[in-house]
Structures are given as C-alpha cells and as structure tokens.
Write an enzyme that holds these catalytic residues in place. Structure first.
Site, mmCIF file in Angstrom:
data_model
loop_
_atom_site.group_PDB
_atom_site.id
_atom_site.type_symbol
_atom_site.label_atom_id
_atom_site.label_comp_id
_atom_site.label_asym_id
_atom_site.label_seq_id
_atom_site.Cartn_x
_atom_site.Cartn_y
_atom_site.Cartn_z
ATOM 1 N N ASP A 9 0.939 -1.136 0.045
ATOM 2 C CA ASP A 9 0.103 -0.117 -0.067
ATOM 3 C C ASP A 9 1.030 1.251 -0.107
ATOM 4 O O ASP A 9 1.974 0.905 0.395
ATOM 5 C CB ASP A 9 -0.942 0.066 1.234
ATOM 6 C CG ASP A 9 -1.544 1.254 1.458
ATOM 7 O OD1 ASP A 9 -2.205 1.529 0.792
ATOM 8 O OD2 ASP A 9 -1.586 1.934 2.556
ATOM 9 N N LEU A 10 0.335 2.504 -0.504
ATOM 10 C CA LEU A 10 1.350 3.560 -0.284
ATOM 11 C C LEU A 10 1.213 4.562 0.820
ATOM 12 O O LEU A 10 2.106 4.441 1.435
ATOM 13 C CB LEU A 10 0.903 4.596 -1.943
ATOM 14 C CG LEU A 10 1.676 5.649 -1.882
ATOM 15 C CD1 LEU A 10 3.349 5.464 -1.927
ATOM 16 C CD2 LEU A 10 1.116 6.473 -3.135
ATOM 17 N N ASP A 11 -0.286 4.979 0.948
ATOM 18 C CA ASP A 11 -0.425 6.068 1.968
ATOM 19 C C ASP A 11 -0.406 5.412 3.219
ATOM 20 O O ASP A 11 -1.059 4.303 3.558
ATOM 21 C CB ASP A 11 -1.804 6.603 1.772
ATOM 22 C CG ASP A 11 -1.851 7.671 0.562
ATOM 23 O OD1 ASP A 11 -1.102 8.159 0.345
ATOM 24 O OD2 ASP A 11 -2.987 7.503 -0.105
ATOM 25 N N THR A 17 1.367 10.280 3.851
ATOM 26 C CA THR A 17 0.541 10.996 3.129
ATOM 27 C C THR A 17 -0.613 11.203 3.943
ATOM 28 O O THR A 17 -1.551 12.114 3.871
ATOM 29 C CB THR A 17 0.229 10.697 1.699
ATOM 30 O OG1 THR A 17 0.335 9.138 1.769
ATOM 31 C CG2 THR A 17 1.523 11.147 0.797
ATOM 32 N N LYS A 45 -8.998 5.956 6.099
ATOM 33 C CA LYS A 45 -7.722 5.170 5.765
ATOM 34 C C LYS A 45 -8.026 3.923 4.842
ATOM 35 O O LYS A 45 -8.835 3.251 5.154
ATOM 36 C CB LYS A 45 -6.828 4.807 6.767
ATOM 37 C CG LYS A 45 -5.981 5.977 7.527
ATOM 38 C CD LYS A 45 -5.275 5.387 8.532
ATOM 39 C CE LYS A 45 -4.463 6.402 9.271
ATOM 40 N NZ LYS A 45 -3.781 6.166 10.302
ATOM 41 N N SER A 116 -2.394 0.637 -4.516
ATOM 42 C CA SER A 116 -2.923 1.561 -3.609
ATOM 43 C C SER A 116 -4.084 2.012 -4.258
ATOM 44 O O SER A 116 -4.544 2.137 -5.511
ATOM 45 C CB SER A 116 -2.099 2.728 -3.757
ATOM 46 O OG SER A 116 -2.678 3.981 -3.626
ATOM 47 N N ALA A 117 -5.074 2.673 -3.361
ATOM 48 C CA ALA A 117 -6.506 3.050 -3.892
ATOM 49 C C ALA A 117 -6.409 4.686 -4.474
ATOM 50 O O ALA A 117 -7.210 5.103 -5.177
ATOM 51 C CB ALA A 117 -7.401 3.138 -2.659
ATOM 52 N N LYS A 147 -10.937 -1.079 -1.872
ATOM 53 C CA LYS A 147 -10.728 -1.899 -0.514
ATOM 54 C C LYS A 147 -12.025 -1.564 0.194
ATOM 55 O O LYS A 147 -12.286 -0.635 0.283
ATOM 56 C CB LYS A 147 -9.388 -1.348 0.088
ATOM 57 C CG LYS A 147 -8.075 -1.565 -0.785
ATOM 58 C CD LYS A 147 -6.978 -1.051 -0.205
ATOM 59 C CE LYS A 147 -5.833 -1.039 -0.995
ATOM 60 N NZ LYS A 147 -4.636 -0.108 -0.273
ATOM 61 N N GLU A 171 0.131 -3.392 4.539
ATOM 62 C CA GLU A 171 -0.974 -2.414 4.770
ATOM 63 C C GLU A 171 -1.356 -1.608 6.024
ATOM 64 O O GLU A 171 -0.783 -2.208 7.214
ATOM 65 C CB GLU A 171 -2.168 -2.876 4.690
ATOM 66 C CG GLU A 171 -3.039 -3.115 3.186
ATOM 67 C CD GLU A 171 -3.506 -1.709 2.993
ATOM 68 O OE1 GLU A 171 -3.687 -0.941 3.936
ATOM 69 O OE2 GLU A 171 -4.000 -1.696 1.856
#
Ligand code: BG6
Ligand code: MG
Length: 220
Positions: A9-11, A17, A45, A116-117, A147, A171
């Site tokens: 996942d990114l954030d 972020t 989130k 990532s979303a 997600k 995640e």
C-alpha cells in the site's frame, strides 16, 4: 514462510501522506461548519476518495444533504488541496525503512507491486523517487472496486503471474488488510495492533519488519 511477491500500500506504509489527506479533509469539514478529529480520520484510511467524503459528511451529520454534483465538487476541492501538499514531497518524506526494504527485496529476486487506492499514486511515487523499484503499479486509476474488495491486490499478482498464496501485503488500514485476506494473501499490518484486527501480524513500521523470516536469502 517463503513468499515470491511483496505488495505495498502507499499512503501510511511507504509515505506519510495520511497526514495530508487528513489536513485537506479537515479544511473541507471546517468550511462545512464542523471539526474533524484525528480519531475520526482512522475510518478514511484505505478507502476511496468518494467513500472518504461520504464518511466525512456522516461524521458531521450532513449525510444525504448534497447532490452527487455537489459531492463531486467537494471531492475535487479536497483533492486540489491535497495535491498542493503532495506536490512538495521529496525523498526525505519516505517512511523509515521503505526504500531499504524495496531495494533488499529486489536483490533477493522478489517481485514488488504497488496496490494503492490513490489516483495520485504516480505523482507521489515520482516525487519521492521510488517508482523504478516496482515491477507493477496498480493504483486508483486502474481499479473499478475499492478496498476491502481485493481487486487492487489480485490485479498486481495476476500481472506478475504469481499465485495469491505466494503474495505478502503491507497495509496500514483495516480495509486494506481485509482486502488482502479476501484475496488469500498474507497480511502484514503496519501501525498499531488495536486498529488492525485483520492483520496476520503487525509491525510498528517497515524498519521493524523481519525480512529474513518471510523472504529468506536463497542458498545455492
Ligand atoms: C488511500 C488512502 O491510499 O487512497 C485514502 O488511504 C484515500 O485515505 C485513497 O482516500 C484515495 O486517494 P486519492 O489520492 O485518490 O484521493
Ligand atoms: Mg494506507
């Protein structure tokens, strides 16, 4: 345990972020006349931009008050503010251990994917300089379901032709961990155990992750 692919996942996992998402939503909430608190932000989130807006409006007691067009405009306004924040990002805003882990996985022959979303993922990855460390990038621009639907993770595994049971997901959100479990993948929670009940195991940050336990160095 011997996995062939790591999906990130990114954030909140690779970059911090989550704080910028929070600030931008908080500003919108203020304009709408209510305060949005950090503990309420937890539910935003991992979920998509529009779902986040709906949760925000519900928190302020403003659900069902706005038309779809009005909501589109609010989401666009929040996103414009968010982009102002993330446009300033640079490599120093990578979370502890993120780049080192990605590099280590590459040297061990492990495939890496982003799951990532966020529709802003390409901008952020380029700004912090880690885009080349991914074999595939799946973000909010490529998926049709958010997600906890597992699509964002299964698409990456399918592109790499790796069975889901050989994939490990990192995640920081409960929605994302549920998505990983629904896909039949191993789910590593990053953050606080009490917010992440669906994780197979939780580490406070990527720096604490025990790489050798999940991705052992191959002996010839
Ligand atoms: C996720 C975040 O990574 O991306 C969510 O955890 C966010 O909080 C979602 O709503 C969508 O992001 P964006 O950048 O497309 O608005
Ligand atoms: Mg996240």
């Amino acid at each position: 345990m011997n996995f062939r692919c790591a999906i990130f996942d990114l954030d909140g996992v690779l970059v911090d972020t989550a704080k910028y998402h929070y600030l931008a939503w908080k500003e919108l909430a203020r304009q709408l006349g209510f305060e949005f608190l950090p503990e309420q932000n937890e539910r935003l989130k991992g979920v998509s931009r529009m779902t986040s807006l709906n949760i925000l409006l519900e928190t302020g007691g403003l659900q069902n008050r706005f038309s779809e067009e009005e909501k589109e405009r609010m989401a666009a306004k929040k996103n414009a503010r968010y982009i102002e924040y993330v446009s300033q990002m640079e490599e120093s805003e990578l979370l502890a251990g993120a780049k080192e882990l990605l590099q280590q996985l590459k040297t061990r022959g492990i495939k890496t994917a982003l799951g990532s979303a966020s529709k802003n993922a390409p901008l952020i990855l380029n700004n912090v300089g880690i885009a080349p460390l991914f074999d595939v990038i799946v973000d909010g621009n490529r998926i049709s379901t958010a997600k906890p639907n597992p699509e964002v993770f299964t698409l990456g595994a399918d592109m790499l032709r790796i069975p889901y049971s050989s994939c490990l997901v990192f995640e920081d959100s409960e929605a994302g961990l549920q998505a990983a479990k629904r896909a039949g993948m191993y789910a590593i929670g990053i953050g606080n155990e009490k917010n992440l009940p669906s994780a197979d195991i939780v580490y406070p940050c990527l720096k604490e992750f025990e790489t050798d336990r999940y991705f052992p160095v191959k002996q010839d």
